[in-house]
Design an enzyme around this catalytic site. Structure first.
Site, PDB file in Angstrom:
ATOM      1  N   SER A   1       0.856  -1.186   0.000  1.00 34.06           N
ATOM      2  CA  SER A   1       0.000   0.000   0.000  1.00 34.06           C
ATOM      3  C   SER A   1       0.891   1.234   0.000  1.00 34.06           C
ATOM      4  CB  SER A   1      -0.882   0.013   1.243  1.00 34.06           C
ATOM      5  OG  SER A   1      -0.095   0.341   2.367  1.00 34.06           O
ATOM      6  N   LYS A   2       0.251   2.357  -0.139  1.00 28.46           N
ATOM      7  CA  LYS A   2       0.961   3.641  -0.199  1.00 28.46           C
ATOM      8  C   LYS A   2       1.886   3.859   1.007  1.00 28.46           C
ATOM      9  CE  LYS A   2       0.193   6.104  -3.874  1.00 28.46           C
ATOM     10  NZ  LYS A   2       1.369   6.571  -4.613  1.00 28.46           N
ATOM     11  N   ARG A   3       1.547   3.200   2.125  1.00 30.77           N
ATOM     12  CA  ARG A   3       2.341   3.404   3.331  1.00 30.77           C
ATOM     13  C   ARG A   3       3.788   2.950   3.150  1.00 30.77           C
ATOM     14  NH1 ARG A   3       0.707  -0.150   6.602  1.00 30.77           N
ATOM     15  NH2 ARG A   3      -1.139  -0.547   5.369  1.00 30.77           N
TER      16      ARG A   3
END
Ligand code: GLU
Length: 494
Positions: A257-259
């Protein structure tokens, strides 16, 4: 290893054009493509655009362009057509209707009139009782007459698949034997009340029509597979061979994910990851060439890709490794080619005007050559060259560089003596090798340690604690600019 040719192998990549090309999807495409190419089969692209609200032609075009950029080509697809088209689901609705009618006529599917309110209440009650939400089969056994009357009255109805009793099993190329109990599979909706098809239904219709022999796709689709297999069985058809590729995980062990990193192929492209590094890194997401070779090209993938060798365990998308790999490829590029790749970032940084790419080309190439060994991705160049573009009277000294300077006793005395010695020696053309030797001799004669001069010199010239060879740096900025930097440093570098 012997190459088996199998013209019958037909695989596909089936993206939904509802966003940018996901990096995980790019791996799915790459593996399918490699499998087809290895065995002389066919690789198809199919656009799954049944979500009309979210699908756009722009995304579709961008996805195709991204795959082509990676080096993939396809034998059939929405842009080039083929014998089993159309290759966009939105253009295949008539076919889905036909298949739906066939399945209903066979008694493998049934009309369901349950309203959303009823289904909501059912789900709430099931959740309250800690039961798994599932359709209770209310409309499964409606009398044909009642069904006909309600349909004739225009009552909205979805089409549900009638899941038979028993178990569904298949041999996954990657995971081996997989068994699902059919009672775990709901009587799922195939066609909405408005006539639009649901993913699992459309996919089977298409895979049948497009003669797909192998379905390699992400593990997130594993629970769809029994539904799809049951459909093939209801149609009396053999189902394709499935292989579910492991999820790509962030370094936190969760779904990418973007994290923990960018999720779109385009993001890596925009950041200036070399294309070959992207391909190589994607190959390593769940597959390995031989367990030791990490740097290899797309040809090696085609020569060796075997889905049965793909790992079951989640593949960790390690950005540090990706960056390292990017550097490996970047450094292999001839300087001129590397320059072309970095140039847009120089312009975008505002440090180099577009016309200067031509007028100052020789200088920029020289600058690039100095930094090449420390670069990983193209976009890093402008930042790496901050020192070279700096205004000579305003070089920004980093704290780390200043700490190194302060460690030297009487750095000011040393630097100012060196400057006096250097001034008459520097001419327009810097003879860097002779200057390097002479400087070392100067340090030795004064019984100084090298850092006593080199630390203040580096800070004065570049403001940084590390970087390219100092005499290469002096040669790049030239005598005049170097002298200004040294003079101002005596005052500014306190
Ligand atoms: N359209 C699906 C997706 O985007 C493809 C599923 C499949 O390969 O069957 O994930």
């Amino acid at each position: 290893m012997t190459m088996t040719r199998n013209d019958d192998i037909r695989v596909r990549y089936a993206p939904s054009p509802t966003g940018k090309q996901h990096i995980g999807g790019a791996r799915t495409a790459l593996f399918n493509w490699a499998y087809a190419r290895r065995h002389g089969g066919k690789f198809l692209l199919r656009i799954e655009d049944t979500d009309e609200g979210r699908s756009t032609r722009e995304y579709e075009t961008a996805i195709l362009e991204g795959l082509a950029w990676l080096g993939l080509d396809w034998d059939e697809g929405p842009d080039i057509g083929g014998p089993h088209g159309p290759y966009r689901q939105s253009e295949r609705y008539a076919r889905y209707t036909e298949m739906a009618q066939l399945l209903e006529a066979k008694g493998a599917a049934y009309r369901c009139f349950c309203t959303t309110e009823r289904l909501d209440q059912l789900r709430e009650a099931q959740e309250k009782n800690k039961e798994k939400p599932a359709y209770d089969g209310k409309c499964r056994d409606l009398q044909p007459a009642e069904r006909a009357t309600r349909l004739a009255a225009g009552e909205p109805a979805v089409l549900r698949f009638k899941v038979p009793a028993g178990a569904t099993s298949f041999t996954d190329l990657i995971r081996g034997e997989v068994v699902f109990q059919n009672k775990e599979v709901d009587d799922w909706v195939m066609v909405r009340a408005d006539g639009t098809p649901i993913y699992n239904f459309a996919v089977v219709c298409d895979d049948v029509d497009m003669r797909i022999t192998h379905v390699l796709r992400g593990e997130e689709h594993l629970t769809n597979t029994p539904k799809q297999i049951l459909l093939y069985q209801a149609l009396g058809l053999a189902f394709p061979t499935f292989g579910h590729l492991p999820l790509m995980l962030g370094t936190d062990g969760k779904k990418l994910s973007k994290r923990t990193g960018d999720t779109a192929l385009q993001d890596y492209r925009d950041k200036g990851y070399p294309k070959k590094a992207i391909v190589n890194f994607l190959c390593l997401q769940g597959w390995a060439l031989d367990g030791k070779t990490e740097v290899f090209g797309i040809d090696e993938l085609v020569r060796n890709f075997d889905p049965t060798q793909v790992s079951k365990a989640g593949a960790v998308f390690d950005l540090d490794k990706f960056r390292w790999l990017a550097g490996e490829y970047l450094r292999k590029e001839p300087l001129e080619e590397l320059f072309e790749h970095c140039a847009p970032y120089l312009v975008a940084s505002g440090r180099v005007g577009r016309e200067e790419l031509v007028t100052r080309r020789a200088w920029l190439l020289q600058a690039l050559a100095l930094e090449k060994d420390r670069l990983h991705i193209y976009s890093e160049l402008p930042e790496r060259l901050t020192w070279a573009f700096a205004e000579d009277r305003a070089v920004v000294y980093s704290e780390a560089a200043l700490i190194n300077v302060r460690k030297q006793t009487d750095w000011k005395g040393t630097l100012s003596a060196y400057l006096e010695w250097l001034r008459p020696k520097l001419s327009d053309r810097v003879a860097k090798d002779a200057l390097r030797d002479a400087t070392k001799a100067w340090v030795a004669e004064r019984k100084l340690k090298m850092p006593a001069l080199f630390q203040p010199l580096r800070c004065a010239l570049t403001g940084e604690a590390g970087g390219p060879d100092l005499f290469d740096s002096i040669e790049l900025i030239g005598a005049e600019r170097a002298l200004v930097r040294l003079e101002t440093a005596l005052v500014r570098m306190a």
